[in-house]
Write an enzyme that holds these catalytic residues in place. Structure first.
Site, PDB file in Angstrom:
ATOM      1  N   HIS A   1       0.841  -1.206   0.000  1.00 59.78           N
ATOM      2  CA  HIS A   1       0.000   0.000   0.000  1.00 59.78           C
ATOM      3  C   HIS A   1       0.872   1.250   0.000  1.00 59.78           C
ATOM      4  CE1 HIS A   1       0.552   1.076   4.311  1.00 59.78           C
ATOM      5  NE2 HIS A   1       0.521  -0.228   4.551  1.00 59.78           N
TER       6      HIS A   1
ATOM      7  N   ASP B   1      -0.280   4.402   0.825  1.00 60.24           N
ATOM      8  CA  ASP B   1      -0.700   5.455   1.740  1.00 60.24           C
ATOM      9  C   ASP B   1       0.001   5.326   3.085  1.00 60.24           C
ATOM     10  OD1 ASP B   1      -2.237   3.076   2.190  1.00 60.24           O
ATOM     11  OD2 ASP B   1      -3.643   4.237   3.405  1.00 60.24           O
TER      12      ASP B   1
ATOM     13  N   ASP C   1       6.311   1.833   7.165  1.00 63.75           N
ATOM     14  CA  ASP C   1       4.974   1.357   6.794  1.00 63.75           C
ATOM     15  C   ASP C   1       4.421   2.149   5.616  1.00 63.75           C
ATOM     16  OD1 ASP C   1       2.618  -0.062   6.916  1.00 63.75           O
ATOM     17  OD2 ASP C   1       1.853   0.944   8.693  1.00 63.75           O
TER      18      ASP C   1
ATOM     19  N   GLU D   1      -5.069   1.889   2.743  1.00 66.77           N
ATOM     20  CA  GLU D   1      -4.933   0.756   3.660  1.00 66.77           C
ATOM     21  C   GLU D   1      -5.032   1.192   5.120  1.00 66.77           C
ATOM     22  OE1 GLU D   1      -2.966  -2.224   6.259  1.00 66.77           O
ATOM     23  OE2 GLU D   1      -2.404  -0.129   5.938  1.00 66.77           O
ATOM     24  N   GLU D   2      -4.635   2.449   5.386  1.00 66.76           N
ATOM     25  CA  GLU D   2      -4.529   2.901   6.775  1.00 66.76           C
ATOM     26  C   GLU D   2      -5.836   3.456   7.347  1.00 66.76           C
ATOM     27  OE1 GLU D   2      -2.104   2.173   8.451  1.00 66.76           O
ATOM     28  OE2 GLU D   2      -0.244   2.205   7.304  1.00 66.76           O
TER      29      GLU D   2
ATOM     30  N   GLU E   1       4.704  -5.649   3.722  1.00 68.77           N
ATOM     31  CA  GLU E   1       4.550  -5.071   5.054  1.00 68.77           C
ATOM     32  C   GLU E   1       5.852  -5.234   5.849  1.00 68.77           C
ATOM     33  OE1 GLU E   1       2.347  -3.436   6.777  1.00 68.77           O
ATOM     34  OE2 GLU E   1       0.489  -3.563   5.616  1.00 68.77           O
TER      35      GLU E   1
ATOM     36  N   HIS F   1       3.973   3.921  12.156  1.00 69.44           N
ATOM     37  CA  HIS F   1       3.132   5.029  12.633  1.00 69.44           C
ATOM     38  C   HIS F   1       3.822   5.887  13.693  1.00 69.44           C
ATOM     39  CE1 HIS F   1      -0.702   2.499  11.499  1.00 69.44           C
ATOM     40  NE2 HIS F   1       0.198   2.566  10.522  1.00 69.44           N
TER      41      HIS F   1
END
Length: 368
Positions: free
Chosen positions: A76, A78, A107, A137-138, A166, A342
């Site tokens: 992903h 985003d 991430d 995705e987030e 990932e 994150h």
């Protein structure tokens, strides 16, 4: 608006520099267009051997070499919101390790950069390859770009095996735990707090729920040779009307992370069993099934041989579960420590990006 240019051949030759360049195009969920444009432009300029399809801000690029097997390499594009951590910077860790620091480095833009470099660099892999870069995705699951493709264009995802980039510390993490959230609500009766005996305090009635959660001992479940640690925890509590009112409702929100051998129905039954005998209401608000490791598939075994190391379980939920629902064995394999995803000091060891690049290159170039 000026069109986003393609990444240069020099960047495609250096996955670390490419990771930094991709991270520096801010791509918080809902704002992926600029990075998607750059990926699409790069494929058009440097990967004429690929058939490219764009669906919103998701991009699918496929070889059509007539190979006996097809694999998916996905990630992903985003990120969670930026908090003063872009543009990317370089740093040296306490042990002298070279680091790339900034939002998305873990991430999971590093994995996406490796995929883009290999998509342009390997015109004749040993298997047919479908590269997927997807959006959203987030955020809420119904917005997930991979989920959208699975619903509306499943033919684009047809494959025998999938690798999701990932963060996994540059090692293989098989499958993933499932997740279920539920609201456990107690009911009471309102009254003036000066005459509390005339009411029933719903917040006080929640105490047995918290006691059972505090005493709960999570299981470790072995699935296909990997040990998945479960967890059942309170993640929120709400209740109260005013500072002088006995509350008539209180809700404890719980999150159950369950081993991939369990179904969602099993997980719900487990949560309900925890509060059996209490006067409560249980409402499941969100869930996603887990994914078994899939490491017994022949392609997975060859993948492990090529990248090396021993597989570990993935405790958090990832989109490998979406591939599992499509009947496609899938693993997580990407640079970065998932515990730093994150975080404001999100950072990835540069060598891990190169490790994943070497591993995927060896696998896609090998005789399979």
């Amino acid at each position: 608006m000026t069109a986003q240019p393609a990444f240069s051949p020099a960047l495609l030759a250096d996955v670390v520099a490419l990771t930094a360049a991709m991270c520096d195009i801010e791509s918080v969920s809902g704002n992926e267009k600029a990075l998607a444009d750059a990926i699409e432009a790069t494929l058009a300029a440097h990967a004429p051997h690929l058939d490219v399809v764009r669906d919103g801000d998701a991009i699918v690029a496929r070889t059509h070499l007539g190979r006996a097997q097809r694999v998916v390499i996905a990630g992903h594009i985003d990120t969670v919101p930026v908090n003063g951590n872009l543009p990317t910077t370089r740093a040296v860790g306490p042990d002298g390790e070279q680091l790339l620091v900034g939002r998305g480095t873990v991430d999971m833009t590093g994995g996406c950069a490796v995929a883009l470099a290999l998509a342009c660099r390997l015109p004749e892999p040993a298997v047919d390859v479908t590269f997927v870069w997807y959006d959203h995705e987030e955020v809420e699951a119904h917005l997930n770009g991979l989920g959208r493709l699975a619903r509306t264009r499943p033919e684009l995802l047809t494959a025998d095996f999938a690798v999701l980039g990932e963060p996994s510390n540059g090692a293989v993490e098989g499958g993933c735990n499932g997740t279920l959230r539920a609201d456990i609500t107690t009911r009471g009766r309102r009254a003036h707090s000066a005459r509390s005996w005339m009411g029933v305090n719903a917040i006080h009635a929640a105490a047995p729920i918290l006691e059972r959660l505090a005493a709960y001992e999570p299981a470790t479940v072995t699935v296909d040779g990997l040990d998945y640690r479960e967890g059942l925890n309170a993640v929120g509590i709400s209740g109260g009307v005013a500072g002088n009112v006995i509350p008539d409702a209180c809700t404890v929100t719980v999150n159950y992370r369950f081993a991939p051998s369990r179904t969602v129905a099993d997980a719900e039954a487990h949560v309900r069993a925890l509060v059996d005998g209490l006067d409560v209401e249980v409402t499941v608000t969100d869930f996603a099934p887990g994914a078994r490791p899939g490491l017994d598939a022949p392609l997975a075994q060859r993948f492990m041989t090529a990248v090396g190391g021993a597989p570990a379980p993935k405790y958090g939920w990832t989109d490998v579960a979406r591939f599992s629902e499509l009947g496609i064995p899938a693993v997580n394999y990407g640079p970065g420590d998932p515990s730093l995803a994150h975080a404001d000091d999100e950072r990835v060891p540069i060598e891990q990006i190169r490790t994943v690049e070497r591993g995927l290159t060896a696998w896609l170039s090998a005789s399979i």
